[in-house]
Enzyme design. Sequence first.
Site, PDB file in Angstrom:
ATOM      1  N   GLU A 174       2.664  -1.678   3.040  1.00  0.00           N
ATOM      2  CA  GLU A 174       2.372  -0.247   3.238  1.00  0.00           C
ATOM      3  C   GLU A 174       1.309   0.015   4.306  1.00  0.00           C
ATOM      4  O   GLU A 174       0.335   0.727   4.065  1.00  0.00           O
ATOM      5  CB  GLU A 174       1.969   0.393   1.901  1.00  0.00           C
ATOM      6  CG  GLU A 174       3.038   0.234   0.841  1.00  0.00           C
ATOM      7  CD  GLU A 174       2.632   0.776  -0.528  1.00  0.00           C
ATOM      8  OE1 GLU A 174       1.525   1.324  -0.667  1.00  0.00           O
ATOM      9  OE2 GLU A 174       3.449   0.635  -1.466  1.00  0.00           O
ATOM     10  N   ASN A 215       6.436  -5.226   3.924  1.00  0.00           N
ATOM     11  CA  ASN A 215       7.028  -4.442   2.829  1.00  0.00           C
ATOM     12  C   ASN A 215       6.491  -3.010   2.871  1.00  0.00           C
ATOM     13  O   ASN A 215       5.287  -2.802   3.020  1.00  0.00           O
ATOM     14  CB  ASN A 215       6.617  -5.118   1.504  1.00  0.00           C
ATOM     15  CG  ASN A 215       7.378  -4.627   0.306  1.00  0.00           C
ATOM     16  OD1 ASN A 215       8.612  -4.612   0.326  1.00  0.00           O
ATOM     17  ND2 ASN A 215       6.682  -4.216  -0.740  1.00  0.00           N
ATOM     18  N   HIS A 251      11.932   3.222  -3.444  1.00  0.00           N
ATOM     19  CA  HIS A 251      11.567   4.130  -4.540  1.00  0.00           C
ATOM     20  C   HIS A 251      12.229   5.478  -4.214  1.00  0.00           C
ATOM     21  O   HIS A 251      11.706   6.240  -3.395  1.00  0.00           O
ATOM     22  CB  HIS A 251      10.045   4.286  -4.622  1.00  0.00           C
ATOM     23  CG  HIS A 251       9.338   3.038  -5.037  1.00  0.00           C
ATOM     24  ND1 HIS A 251       9.483   2.497  -6.297  1.00  0.00           N
ATOM     25  CD2 HIS A 251       8.491   2.222  -4.367  1.00  0.00           C
ATOM     26  CE1 HIS A 251       8.738   1.395  -6.390  1.00  0.00           C
ATOM     27  NE2 HIS A 251       8.146   1.202  -5.234  1.00  0.00           N
ATOM     28  N   GLU A 279      11.725  -2.949  -4.406  1.00  0.00           N
ATOM     29  CA  GLU A 279      11.065  -2.267  -5.548  1.00  0.00           C
ATOM     30  C   GLU A 279      11.918  -1.085  -6.011  1.00  0.00           C
ATOM     31  O   GLU A 279      11.405   0.016  -6.235  1.00  0.00           O
ATOM     32  CB  GLU A 279       9.674  -1.762  -5.135  1.00  0.00           C
ATOM     33  CG  GLU A 279       8.749  -2.839  -4.612  1.00  0.00           C
ATOM     34  CD  GLU A 279       7.359  -2.309  -4.270  1.00  0.00           C
ATOM     35  OE1 GLU A 279       7.023  -1.193  -4.681  1.00  0.00           O
ATOM     36  OE2 GLU A 279       6.616  -3.044  -3.583  1.00  0.00           O
ATOM     37  N   ASP A 281      13.781   1.857  -7.593  1.00  0.00           N
ATOM     38  CA  ASP A 281      13.957   2.736  -8.744  1.00  0.00           C
ATOM     39  C   ASP A 281      14.464   4.080  -8.230  1.00  0.00           C
ATOM     40  O   ASP A 281      14.313   4.412  -7.063  1.00  0.00           O
ATOM     41  CB  ASP A 281      12.707   2.875  -9.628  1.00  0.00           C
ATOM     42  CG  ASP A 281      11.409   3.083  -8.898  1.00  0.00           C
ATOM     43  OD1 ASP A 281      11.434   3.713  -7.809  1.00  0.00           O
ATOM     44  OD2 ASP A 281      10.363   2.651  -9.408  1.00  0.00           O
TER      45      ASP A 281
HETATM   46  O1  G3I Z   1      -5.909  -3.425 -14.830  1.00  0.00           O
HETATM   47  C1  G3I Z   1      -6.323  -2.142 -15.279  1.00  0.00           C
HETATM   48  C2  G3I Z   1      -7.086  -2.221 -16.539  1.00  0.00           C
HETATM   49  O2  G3I Z   1      -8.286  -2.919 -16.330  1.00  0.00           O
HETATM   50  C3  G3I Z   1      -7.321  -0.823 -17.076  1.00  0.00           C
HETATM   51  O3  G3I Z   1      -8.014  -0.883 -18.275  1.00  0.00           O
HETATM   52  C4  G3I Z   1      -5.993  -0.111 -17.279  1.00  0.00           C
HETATM   53  C5  G3I Z   1      -6.152   1.269 -17.835  1.00  0.00           C
HETATM   54  O4  G3I Z   1      -4.878   1.884 -17.982  1.00  0.00           O
HETATM   55  O5  G3I Z   1      -5.373  -0.015 -16.009  1.00  0.00           O
HETATM   56  C6  G3I Z   1      -5.091  -1.271 -15.437  1.00  0.00           C
HETATM   57  O6  G3I Z   1      -4.636  -1.090 -14.142  1.00  0.00           O
HETATM   58  C7  G3I Z   1      -3.416  -0.421 -13.933  1.00  0.00           C
HETATM   59  C8  G3I Z   1      -2.471  -1.422 -13.289  1.00  0.00           C
HETATM   60  O7  G3I Z   1      -1.302  -0.784 -12.878  1.00  0.00           O
HETATM   61  C9  G3I Z   1      -2.108  -2.552 -14.235  1.00  0.00           C
HETATM   62  O8  G3I Z   1      -1.466  -2.061 -15.354  1.00  0.00           O
HETATM   63  C10 G3I Z   1      -3.686   0.736 -13.005  1.00  0.00           C
HETATM   64  O9  G3I Z   1      -4.397   1.757 -13.713  1.00  0.00           O
HETATM   65  C11 G3I Z   1      -2.414   1.304 -12.472  1.00  0.00           C
HETATM   66  O10 G3I Z   1      -2.697   2.262 -11.462  1.00  0.00           O
HETATM   67  C12 G3I Z   1      -1.589   0.182 -11.884  1.00  0.00           C
HETATM   68  O11 G3I Z   1      -0.402   0.735 -11.390  1.00  0.00           O
HETATM   69  C13 G3I Z   1       0.354  -0.107 -10.564  1.00  0.00           C
HETATM   70  C14 G3I Z   1       0.418   0.494  -9.167  1.00  0.00           C
HETATM   71  O12 G3I Z   1       1.281  -0.302  -8.363  1.00  0.00           O
HETATM   72  C15 G3I Z   1      -0.943   0.551  -8.508  1.00  0.00           C
HETATM   73  O13 G3I Z   1      -0.863   1.078  -7.223  1.00  0.00           O
HETATM   74  C16 G3I Z   1       1.748  -0.189 -11.167  1.00  0.00           C
HETATM   75  O14 G3I Z   1       1.698  -0.904 -12.389  1.00  0.00           O
HETATM   76  C17 G3I Z   1       2.682  -0.902 -10.199  1.00  0.00           C
HETATM   77  O15 G3I Z   1       4.001  -0.753 -10.654  1.00  0.00           O
HETATM   78  C18 G3I Z   1       2.580  -0.269  -8.816  1.00  0.00           C
HETATM   79  O16 G3I Z   1       3.427  -0.973  -7.944  1.00  0.00           O
HETATM   80  C19 G3I Z   1       3.468  -0.511  -6.590  1.00  0.00           C
HETATM   81  C20 G3I Z   1       3.723  -1.730  -5.720  1.00  0.00           C
HETATM   82  O17 G3I Z   1       2.766  -2.714  -5.965  1.00  0.00           O
HETATM   83  C21 G3I Z   1       3.721  -1.338  -4.247  1.00  0.00           C
HETATM   84  N1  G3I Z   1       4.647  -0.263  -3.993  1.00  0.00           N
HETATM   85  C22 G3I Z   1       4.526   0.921  -4.853  1.00  0.00           C
HETATM   86  C23 G3I Z   1       4.580   0.506  -6.316  1.00  0.00           C
HETATM   87  C24 G3I Z   1       4.524   1.721  -7.217  1.00  0.00           C
HETATM   88  O18 G3I Z   1       3.309   2.406  -7.082  1.00  0.00           O
END
Ligand code: G3I
Length: 487
Positions: A174, A215, A251, A279, A281
Site C-alpha cells: 500500500e 501488494n 477488497h 486479500e 472479499d
Molecule cells: O493486537 C491488538 C491487541 O493488542 C488489542 O488488544 C486488540 C483490541 O481489539 O486489537 C489487536 O489489534 C487488532 C489487530 O487487527 C489484531 O487483531 C487491531 O485493533 C485491528 O485494527 C487489526 O486489524 C487488522 C487490520 O489489517 C489492521 O490494519 C485486521 O485484522 C486485518 O484483517 C487487516 O488486514 C489488512 C491487510 O493487512 C492489508 N490490506 C488491508 C487489510 C484489511 O484492512
Amino acid sequence: MTHPMLESASRAPARTRARLAATALAATTLAAAAVVAAVTTPASAASGLGQLAAAQGRYFGTALANNHLGESAYATVADREFNSVTPENEMKWDATEPSRGSFNYTGGDAIVSHAQGHGQSVRGHTLVWHSQLPSWVSNGGFNAATLTSVMQNHISNVAGHYKGKLYAWDVVNEAFNDDGTRRQSVFQTTIGDSYIATAFQAARAADPTAKLYYNDYNIEGINAKSTAVYNMVKAFKQQGVPIDGVGLQTHLILGQVPSDLQANLQRFADLGVDVALTEVDVRMQTPADSSKLATQSANYAALTKACLNVARCVGITVWGVTDKYSWVPDVFPGYGAPLLFDDSYNAKPAYTGVSGALGGGTSSPSPSASPSSSPSSSPTSSPPPGRSCSATYRKVNEWNTGFQAEVTVTNTGSSSMGGWTVSWAFPNGQKITQLWNGTLSQSGANVTVKNVSYNGTVTPNGSTTFGFTGDWSGANGTPSSVTCAAS
Ligand code: G3I
C-alpha cells in the site's frame, strides 16, 4: 468505483470480539513445533477449493489468524478448503519487531507450523507497510540513512527468519494513493521513492527463494493507481530490481468487480511478473439476503475466472475463513458478510460461485466435514476418466415477471456419459417455477438439475437440452457460471 477508504483500517475501533487469550494459547502450543520443510511452491491441498485450484495449476488460500485456530470449526474449514495461507496480522512489523532490535516470531511461526502440517504454502505479509507500524519507527525521528538501515535490518531479520519456508512475501504494501502519487508514509517522506527498491533488494538477499510481491488495494481495475504501480514495476524490471509479482488485494464492494480486471492482470503479467488476488472479499450492506448473496456468488465467480484466464495469475487468497471474523464490519459499519463461509461456517452461494468457476461441482460441503470428507459430498469429486460435459444457458423469452430459458448439455469427453448434473447460481434471486427434461432442486439462488432417465446417455460431441420457466423481479441476469459434471 466507490472508494473503499481502506486507510480507515488503521484507525478502526478495537474489535470487541475476544482474540487475545486464544492467540496466546495457540501460539504457545504451535510455536513449539519445529518448522522444517521448505515450502517454495504452492502446495496441493487434500480437498476443497485448494484441490480444485491445484487442478488448474493455481492455489486457493485464506488469511489465517492464530487466535482463531483453537476453534475447531475454523481450523476444520481452513484446512479442508485452502492450500495456501497468509498470516492476517502475525508477520506485520508491530508483531515481529515491536521494539527496536527485539524480534518476536511466535505468531508467525505458529502459522507456518500449522500450514506445513496441512499441506499449505504460506504468503508472508508484510515487511514494509505504513500501518501496524510501531511508533518507534513511525515517530522515531530517524534521518534517511538510519531509517533505511532500520528497514533493511527489519527485512533481513524477518525474511531471514523465514528463509526457504515461504512461497512469497508482500515486501511492500500500500505505497500508493488512489491518484497514483506516493503515499506519504514515514518511509516515503524520510527516504524518498527509492525505499521500495531498497526493500525488494533486502528481501531478495534475505530469502532468495521467496517470490517478492508489491501488494495494494484499488489496483484491480485499470486506473491511476494501478497505472502508477504498473509504471513502477516496469521500471523495476528494466533496472533489475528484484520483483516477482504484484498482489491485487481485491477488497471489493458487492456488484463492483471491475470489468477490466482480467485485462489489468494481463498487462501486469506482460511485464514479466506473476499476479495474484491476495486479500479477496466482497462486502455488502448487512443483513445479507438471497439476492445479494447471489450477486456475491456471481462476483466471486467472475474474479476467479479472471484469474484463471491469465496464465501468470498464480492464485487467489480470500481475506478470512468466515464472515464471523472479517475485518469489514469494524472498518465499514453496516457492511459485512464478505467471505465464502457465513458466521456458522456454512458455505455461502459465493462458495459455489468459486468452486464452479474452478471447474468443480456446485455442491456445498457440510459445515462439519473434515478435510477427509467423502468425495461424493464434496465439490471436488471427479468424473470417470474420459467423461466431461459443458452447459450453456440461453434466455429464450422474458415478460413482466416471468421468463423462459433453455440449457444445452454437451458431452465434451471422449466416451459416452451415463448422466449429467448442471448447476448455477442465479444472480438476481430468480426462481424456477417449472422445468422439463430434467430433475430440479433449487435452494435460494443455487440451482442443480440432473438428467432424467431418457436423456442421461449422451455420446461424445452429442448434446441434449432441458428448459424451464421462472419468476424474476428487479433484474433477470444470466448466471455468470454454469457448470456441468458428467458421470
Ligand atoms: O493486537 C491488538 C491487541 O493488542 C488489542 O488488544 C486488540 C483490541 O481489539 O486489537 C489487536 O489489534 C487488532 C489487530 O487487527 C489484531 O487483531 C487491531 O485493533 C485491528 O485494527 C487489526 O486489524 C487488522 C487490520 O489489517 C489492521 O490494519 C485486521 O485484522 C486485518 O484483517 C487487516 O488486514 C489488512 C491487510 O493487512 C492489508 N490490506 C488491508 C487489510 C484489511 O484492512
